[in-house]
Motif scaffolding. Structure first.
Motif, PDB file in Angstrom:
ATOM      1  N   GLY A 190       0.824  -1.206   0.000  1.00 40.94           N
ATOM      2  CA  GLY A 190       0.000   0.000   0.000  1.00 40.94           C
ATOM      3  C   GLY A 190       0.857   1.255   0.000  1.00 40.94           C
ATOM      4  N   HIS A 191       1.953   1.191   0.721  1.00 41.94           N
ATOM      5  CA  HIS A 191       2.919   2.295   0.779  1.00 41.94           C
ATOM      6  C   HIS A 191       3.464   2.570  -0.626  1.00 41.94           C
ATOM      7  CE1 HIS A 191       6.527   4.360   2.623  1.00 41.94           C
ATOM      8  NE2 HIS A 191       7.061   3.938   1.492  1.00 41.94           N
ATOM      9  N   GLU A 192       3.834   1.530  -1.323  1.00 39.83           N
ATOM     10  CA  GLU A 192       4.382   1.710  -2.673  1.00 39.83           C
ATOM     11  C   GLU A 192       3.321   2.248  -3.632  1.00 39.83           C
ATOM     12  OE1 GLU A 192       7.429   1.707  -3.686  1.00 39.83           O
ATOM     13  OE2 GLU A 192       7.985   1.285  -1.606  1.00 39.83           O
ATOM     14  N   ILE A 193       2.119   1.739  -3.500  1.00 32.96           N
ATOM     15  CA  ILE A 193       1.036   2.237  -4.344  1.00 32.96           C
ATOM     16  C   ILE A 193       0.840   3.729  -4.082  1.00 32.96           C
ATOM     17  CG2 ILE A 193      -1.460   2.110  -4.757  1.00 32.96           C
ATOM     18  CD1 ILE A 193      -1.196  -0.942  -4.179  1.00 32.96           C
ATOM     19  N   GLY A 194       1.033   4.108  -2.829  1.00 33.98           N
ATOM     20  CA  GLY A 194       0.953   5.531  -2.482  1.00 33.98           C
ATOM     21  C   GLY A 194       1.965   6.365  -3.257  1.00 33.98           C
ATOM     22  N   HIS A 195       3.188   5.905  -3.318  1.00 34.56           N
ATOM     23  CA  HIS A 195       4.222   6.626  -4.089  1.00 34.56           C
ATOM     24  C   HIS A 195       3.778   6.770  -5.539  1.00 34.56           C
ATOM     25  CE1 HIS A 195       7.354   7.064  -1.170  1.00 34.56           C
ATOM     26  NE2 HIS A 195       7.529   5.785  -0.988  1.00 34.56           N
ATOM     27  N   PHE A 196       3.203   5.696  -6.060  1.00 35.61           N
ATOM     28  CA  PHE A 196       2.781   5.675  -7.455  1.00 35.61           C
ATOM     29  C   PHE A 196       1.633   6.656  -7.686  1.00 35.61           C
ATOM     30  CE2 PHE A 196       1.636   4.331 -11.549  1.00 35.61           C
ATOM     31  CZ  PHE A 196       0.353   3.789 -11.593  1.00 35.61           C
ATOM     32  N   LEU A 197       0.629   6.589  -6.843  1.00 34.60           N
ATOM     33  CA  LEU A 197      -0.538   7.444  -7.046  1.00 34.60           C
ATOM     34  C   LEU A 197      -0.187   8.921  -6.867  1.00 34.60           C
ATOM     35  CD1 LEU A 197      -3.315   5.302  -5.328  1.00 34.60           C
ATOM     36  CD2 LEU A 197      -2.870   5.603  -7.768  1.00 34.60           C
ATOM     37  N   GLU A 198       0.750   9.187  -5.985  1.00 36.20           N
ATOM     38  CA  GLU A 198       1.156  10.568  -5.761  1.00 36.20           C
ATOM     39  C   GLU A 198       2.223  11.030  -6.758  1.00 36.20           C
ATOM     40  OE1 GLU A 198      -0.159  12.599  -3.578  1.00 36.20           O
ATOM     41  OE2 GLU A 198      -1.334  11.226  -2.358  1.00 36.20           O
TER      42      GLU A 198
END
Lengths: 231, 191, 390
Positions: free
Chosen positions: C129-137
């Motif tokens: 989820g943390h990595e997806i956060g980097h991606f979405l942001e």
């Protein structure tokens, strides 16, 4: 290769282009071209083309639009040149078979060996007697059979543009796409006999002129990349 | 014609025309380290290499195959030391090591140098010249994604390790040169 | 003469690495990017270079192709990514490093080192989820631009590559061109943490798990007094302690609302355990025995009966070789020998240790036992040689 960690920013050879704008060197052994198929067919294997901009800050920035255009022009012109010799050029952008993929990796290693040992003064291998003595081995027959093509063409192009024009070319560093200074063009093409895996022709192009971003100039570059192709 | 068009500068050497590779003749015994010789069997190209006691041979070029000679590696020293790296970047040889430990030492050294999936197999006793030594096979994936195979022979004496390591691309090159390398290993002897 | 030779090799060093660039033509037919940058933009160029990396990844010898594992992780990522599920493509790579990375085009790499270190599904979900956060942001492109502008481009990319401790699958040239690896700044890390945290809460996972995993990884790093280069984790995650505190705080706030939560332990174990031996072995081969000791001890504390973990802990002690470690190793091996499912290697390890200690009879017994269990063991020739010598 295996024991040494590469230094990303290291350079190998600095080639100062003075009077000339384009240099082409090719090497080939006595070549005996022959075909097993009725229709002559050559594979263009995963052509590796990248164009970018050299910024004022000295960084190389890949440009997708230039790259896509260059790829189109290269494919088009290379196909046209082949058609002139009644040869079908079949482009394979992505090999799926793991062993075929390893063969392209091996070709990269072979290409690098050629760049170092054939084209860099003082770096020749003293134990190699023939001019062009590299092979991928007969494992290439799996490609020969799958695609029914007797030869494969490999192409590698790195090209960068600045507004200031081109000054230097770094052959070694260019292989890593790093710090290609000035506006430069580096390309090599090689021809492999898929029945033996032998690299029978190797052509290195370095240039401070030429432009792969637009159709007409791109055609000239491709013609140079394939000049001397023994097919 | 191309020579007229541009001048080639060997940047890091500061001069042109420097010869980096030296011929190793096939029919003359070649010294490795201070005390040993081998029979090369075929022509090789030798280049200096920054190991503890460095020498490195190749037949087709360093990206395709390499034969390393790690001789007289002292206890407390690594097999390989790369310029600019910290002193403890590589694992050390220890006098208390047995063959299984040396095998791990080679595996870890190769891993620290950026290879992936390094695996040593088939550890077996072997003659290292007149001494009792051991031999094992290797496989790994190099940084660039090339699958590589290897063969290593080693022996220990007092507090020193001697080892010869051959690495080559799995595709074609390893099997091509392995018979020659095995003969080189079999020819190890004191000078 | 020596100096010339040494310089020669420093120059030759980069040539030793086989780098083969891959064509930029990318036909990612199964991807629906949430956003496709225009071709003539800097992001377009970045994207193109990343597509080349993805192509290389798809065919890498490091790719783990176990179907069950891939289905499990991909499904988890998909749930966490929600509406953006279709934009993400997961690749599992056999690399013994705690990390997952997302590239600007939606490619996610999950390393087996992460799968080994997560104790349960909630912990894994937090990192993903943390990595997806980097991606979405869109942190990668921000970083890429920032690096490019500050002209510390190469240095910062080298950090990413070197900081990994191991080298990645991708063509280094393309890595450099894309700026795919770099240190996110604190704000970006915080944002990604928020994403990870919210994702696990939203999916009913125990909210403390994220902090637990970060803490465990920090402890593991700190077990190594000689850490030579910043790990991927340290290099790309600034001020970890502060983040652990922040995550812990937030977790307690959520827990106060006392909802039923899960850590997804059973399902996680079911999937991971059959594949774990290989990863434990690769972890050992990393040659960081202090960290391996910390890691295996922690895993063992959750599975005290695991003979496999006891064996690997023993091996890690043996390799660490600090004062008292050989005794600890023997203790661990003997524990393993008494447990169910003891790997044959335990007898090998006991035998070799006994041999080095001059305990010939014990050594012989153990080694004979080892070969009785595994007559075709990979090193049986050498072991037989030892038996004959003892």
């Amino acid at each position: 290769m295996m024991l040494v960690r590469p230094r990303i920013a290291a350079l190998v050879v600095l080639v100062a282009l003075s009077a000339c704008t384009t240099t082409r060197v090719d090497v080939a052994e006595d070549i005996n071209i022959n075909w097993t198929t009725e229709q002559k067919r050559v594979l263009l294997v995963e052509p590796d083309v990248q164009l970018g901009e050299l910024t004022a800050g000295g960084t190389f920035e890949p440009r997708a639009d230039w790259t896509q255009s260059a790829q189109r022009y290269i494919t088009r012109e290379a196909s046209r040149i082949m058609r002139g010799g009644a040869i079908d050029l079949v482009q394979i952008d992505k090999l799926e078979d793991p062993r075929e993929f390893q063969l392209t990796k091996l070709h990269g290693a072979v290409g690098q060996a050629a760049l170092v040992h054939l084209f860099t003064p003082g770096m020749a291998l003293p134990n190699k007697t023939k001019a062009m003595d590299w092979t991928l081995g007969p494992g290439t027959n799996i490609m020969r059979d799958r695609y029914d093509a007797d030869y494969a063409l490999f192409m590698y192009v790195r090209d960068s543009y600045t507004t200031a024009g081109r000054a230097f070319l770094m052959v070694g560093a260019a292989m890593f796409g790093v710090g290609v200074q000035g506006g430069t063009q580096v390309g090599y093409t090689s021809l492999v006999d898929l029945r033996t895996g032998d690299v029978i022709w190797f052509n290195l192009l370095t240039s401070s002129g030429g432009d792969l971003r637009t159709a007409e100039p791109a055609r000239e570059v491709v013609q140079k990349l394939l000049e001397g192709l023994p097919l | 014609m191309w020579k007229r068009c541009f001048t080639v500068l060997c940047v890091t050497f500061g001069l042109s025309g420097c010869a980096a590779y030296v011929l190793v003749e096939p029919d003359q015994p070649a010294a490795i380290g201070a005390e040993l010789v081998v029979d090369p069997q075929v022509s090789w190209a030798r280049v200096a290499y920054p190991t503890t006691n460095g020498s490195l041979w190749t037949i087709d070029g360093l990206g395709l195959n390499q034969l390393y000679f790690f001789t007289e590696v002292e206890a407390g020293k690594p097999m390989v030391r790369i310029q600019g790296q910290a002193k403890d970047a590589m694992p050390f040889y220890e006098e208390s090591m047995i063959a299984t430990d040396v095998m791990e030492l080679v595996e870890t050294t190769l891993t620290r140098l950026g290879n992936q999936q390094v695996e040593a197999t088939n550890l077996r006793p072997a003659k290292f010249g007149p001494r009792n030594g051991f031999q094992f096979d290797l496989t790994m994936t190099s940084q660039g994604g090339l699958i590589v195979k290897g063969l290593c022979i080693a022996a220990q004496r007092d507090d020193e390790l001697d080892a010869l390591l051959f690495l080559a691309a799995e595709e074609y090159y390893y099997e091509l040169h392995r018979p020659v390398v095995e003969k080189v290993f079999a020819s190890i002897r004191p000078e | 003469m020596t100096r010339l030779a040494v310089t020669c090799c420093a120059v030759l060093a980069p040539l030793f690495s086989i780098i083969l660039g891959n064509p930029a033509v990318a036909q990612m037919q199964n991807s629906i990017p949430i956003f496709r940058p225009s071709l003539n933009s800097d992001e377009g160029g970045l994207w193109m270079a990343v597509e080349e990396i993805e192509k290389d990844t798809q065919r890498s010898p490091l790719l783990v192709d176990d179907e069950t594992l891939n289905a499990y992780v991909t499904d988890l990522v998909c749930r966490l990514a929600g509406r953006n599920c279709a934009s993400v493509r997961v690749y599992i790579l056999e690399i013994p490093v705690f990390n997952a990375t997302m590239y600007p085009n939606g490619m996610m790499n999950v390393f087996t080192g992460l799968l080994l270190r997560a104790e349960n599904e909630a912990q894994l979900a937090f990192v993903l989820g943390h990595e997806i956060g980097h991606f979405l942001e869109r942190h990668s492109i921000q970083g890429f631009r920032k690096a490019r502008d500050t002209n510390s481009f190469l240095a910062f990319l080298s950090l990413g590559a070197a900081g990994a401790g191991v080298n990645y699958v991708a063509d280094a040239a393309n890595m450099i061109a894309t700026g795919a690896f770099y240190a996110f700044n604190r704000d970006q890390e915080r944002q990604a943490d928020v994403h990870g945290f919210n994702a696990i809460v939203a999916h009913g996972y125990d909210p403390i798990q994220g902090a637990e995993l970060w803490k465990a990884v920090i402890d593991e790093q700190e077990a190594n007094p000689r850490r030579r280069a910043p790990s991927t984790f340290a290099a790309t995650h600034p001020s970890p302690e502060e983040r652990v505190r922040s995550l812990t705080q937030r977790a307690y706030e959520i827990k106060a609302q006392s909802k039923e939560t899960t850590d997804g332990l059973e399902r996680f174990r079911e999937i991971i355990q059959p594949l774990r031996s290989q990863w434990l072995e690769t972890e050992l081969n990393r040659g960081e025995p202090e960290e391996s000791v910390a890691l295996f001890s922690r895993l063992l504390s959750n599975e005290t009966e695991s003979a496999e973990l006891q064996y690997y802990l023993g091996e890690a002690y043996r390799k660490r070789g600090e004062e008292g470690d050989l005794d600890k190793a023997v203790e661990a091996f003997e524990s393993a020998a008494g447990s169910d499912g003891v790997p044959a290697q335990v007898h090998r390890s006991l035998g070799l240790l006994a041999m080095k200690n001059g305990k010939k009879v014990a050594a012989r017994d153990s080694l004979i036992r080892y070969l009785a269990l595994q007559p075709e063991a990979d090193d049986h020739e050498m072991i037989r040689f030892y038996i004959d010598q003892l």
